[in-house]
Write an enzyme that holds these catalytic residues in place. Sequence first.
Site, PDB file in Angstrom:
ATOM      1  CB  ALA A  14      -0.920  -0.006   1.215  1.00  0.00           C
ATOM      2  CG  MET A  15      -0.904   5.139  -0.833  1.00  0.00           C
ATOM      3  SD  MET A  15      -1.811   6.333  -1.846  1.00  0.00           S
ATOM      4  CE  MET A  15      -2.733   5.249  -2.927  1.00  0.00           C
ATOM      5  NE  ARG A  16      -1.822   1.314   5.526  1.00  0.00           N
ATOM      6  CZ  ARG A  16      -2.705   0.666   4.802  1.00  0.00           C
ATOM      7  NH1 ARG A  16      -3.234   1.280   3.743  1.00  0.00           N
ATOM      8  NH2 ARG A  16      -3.076  -0.571   5.094  1.00  0.00           N
ATOM      9  CE1 TYR A  17       1.949  -0.198   6.503  1.00  0.00           C
ATOM     10  CE2 TYR A  17       0.738  -1.161   4.661  1.00  0.00           C
ATOM     11  CZ  TYR A  17       0.839  -0.876   6.012  1.00  0.00           C
ATOM     12  OH  TYR A  17      -0.145  -1.255   6.875  1.00  0.00           O
ATOM     13  CB  THR A  18       5.791   2.051  -1.259  1.00  0.00           C
ATOM     14  OG1 THR A  18       4.619   2.780  -1.648  1.00  0.00           O
ATOM     15  CG2 THR A  18       5.485   0.568  -1.253  1.00  0.00           C
TER      16      THR A  18
END
Length: 860
Positions: free
Chosen positions: A119-123
């Site tokens: 998810a974009m919150r991790y990358t």
Amino acid sequence: MTDSPDRLIATDLRNEMSQSYLEYAMSVIVGRALPDARDGLKPVHRRILYAMYELGLTPDRPFRKCARVVGEVLGKYHPHGDTAVYDALVRMAQDFSMREPLIDGHGNFGSVDNDPPAAMRYTESRLRPLSTNSLLRDIEAETVDFIDNFDGSQQEPTVLPARIPQLLINGSSGIAVGMATNIPPHNLGEVIDGAIALIRNPEITEQELMQIIPGPDFPTGAQILGRSGIREAYLTGRGSITMRGVASIETMEHPGRPDRDAIIVTELPYQTNKAALIERIADLVNDKKIDGIADIRDESDRDGMRIVIELKRDAYARVVLNNLYKQTPIQSNFGANLLALVNGTPEVLTIKKFLTVFWEFRIETITRRTRYELRKAEERDHLLQGLLIALDNLDAVIRLIRGAADTASAKTELVEGFSLSEVQADAILQMQLRRLTALEADKITAEHDELQTKIADFQDILARRERVNAIIEEELEQIKAIHATPRRTVIVQEDGELIDTDLIANDQALILLTEQGYIKRMPASTFGTQNRATRGKAAAKIKDDDGVEHFLSCCDHDKVLFFSDRGVVYSLNAYQIPIASRTARGVPIVQMLPIPKDEKITSLVSVSEFDDDTYFIMLTKQGYIKKTALSAFSNIRANGLIAISLVEGDQLRWVRLAKAEDSVIIGSQKGMAIHFKADQDELRALGRATRGVKSMRLRSGDALISMDILPSQVVANIAVGSEDEPDEDLGGDTDAILEESDNPGPWLLGVTMKGFGKRVPIGQFRLQHRAGLGVKAIRFKSKDDQLVALHVVNADDELMIVTNRGIIIRQSVNDISPQSRSATGVRVQRLDADDAIAAVALVPPSGEEELAEMSESEES
């Protein structure tokens, strides 16, 4: 609430549907699905890169969360779904999707198994150096137009000032309304070379560009089969390019169990899902559509891809691999459709049109950048000129300012008193007192002089197109030097494809085949001529259980025919055999020819033309000899062709080319040789599926070792003997060196297993009838020595001698002493204790020598 009649517009439904759908279609085409031919980007990709640039996410700055980037793009430039923006960002960071990734991703960005990214919150992400150097550089220099964003609160670029043909380098794909694009990626260095070639020669053709840009270069490597699809795509804008994964056949060793062959796949075609491929193969095996596969497993790791397809013991690896090519995505087609936006209009482009659009765009951006820099330089110089006027009249300026009532009146008096502009007057009033020193005055003067030089240079650039082209070339070369990488995708000849051999140099080559079936091609120039009795150079990395078995010298345009012990002939172009270094092992021949495990190659022959006047002379292990016209072998099938009919226990061992007027010399291990004519009386021509006739009678314990052909010009001068004549004693010193003036050649060269050899005048081998015992050709120095090669040679010939351990020596025939038949010979190669001579081959004359000979004959 009722609608006002003034707000209702009566319209025809058909017209409204047509107009609305057309507007929607154009919106999708221009604003979503098709890339711009200038910078190679769709709007979403352009907005992501520009937003990251505005956020300061350059390569020298820390990573930022992808969610921050996506939010910036959505809020300012791209009011669509966050998933679409994040997917586009992820793709620009995947090294298996982009040939040159534009974003540096940190975290899980997916895989070739089609695993989804985190998810974009991790990358996290930031721009790569290529993006800042070649796409976003100079964007503040008014090189491109800016427009309002969707709500008018921001400005965004209509195109990025790309310094490279990004669309060709990374490709693009998209489906619009009524049209689609699918552009393959290419090698950055090759594309830049093509662009430079176009700039230097605007009349260059697509065919000439294809010599510089040979074809797509996919990020996953693999192979492209043939050039016809590439040629069609480059010339017309549409074409089907066949891609094939890289697969090899290896033998898997299992302790306590028999060895098995396995197909190892290390590279897959572009956009192939590895996990789905493995599942597809498993389904085909379960459905009995592919036989011979025992196990399949994925051994890929951080070092690279490795799919192991283990075969059953009775499976034929080449057949299984061909079935995998046919029924799975290991071989697939890339449907190229080179469609892009040119001036806002969809257009199918050829390879030259791609580069031309880029070139015109670069001319525009450099012109705009130069105008911007010229304006800035002139504005700065205008200020400096005002400061210099003030410094030249310093006392008067100070008095004027001190006497002025306020700033406005001081400004007015400066403008009127010294003919200054308002901008110059403001600069004088804002000038600090420290700038009145002599040192600061010198700096202002130096800066003024420097700006004058720059202004003249900028004006020269704007006045001369060749200056602009030179700048384009220079910037392309700079990017190539920093960012170019070697080609990953190999373009190979497709079976049955006709290629222009004019594009392949007809160089001398050496072909080496080992006992374990490894083959390779080496340039003959790899081995310079050496002195007799030297050790030579290593020509192959030979394992302890392997050795060199066949050794052929030919030219790259020749057809190489492989004759097996079962009497089957296979064919390859010499240039199709992979070229390798001296110490490389080579590739398994089973990867190139459909040879069964229990079949062995026993003879290699190179052919330049298939005509009716030339014959193959074939000799079997049991001594049967046959003559068949060369033209009978002009069309050899992929799975081989029957060359000779054999009885049980017999094997085809030697094959040579000859004319009907030539003669045949056959040698045996114990040093005997028989010489007879190859004419119709002695050896009549037979068809392919025949056995042949007896060639030589052997004594107990002897065996045939070699056969060569003697040209007809020499045969006419040789005495004819009978089988009843004794093998005469030549008398005198048997090891004496013969005078070459008395024996001008040709000679019969004999080489023994222990490294001894000699040249014997052909005249000492009388013509006999076939099926005789022959005459003595050599006397051995030791009882355990034996003859390994007999060759007809001339004085200017060169030969290559190869040992069981893969050592090669190249030497001139003249270095080997001429001796009589009963001589023991001289040392021709120094051998290690555990080594022995394996084979001898003659080096063909080079193309230059042949041309020289032709010109001399024409002059005479």
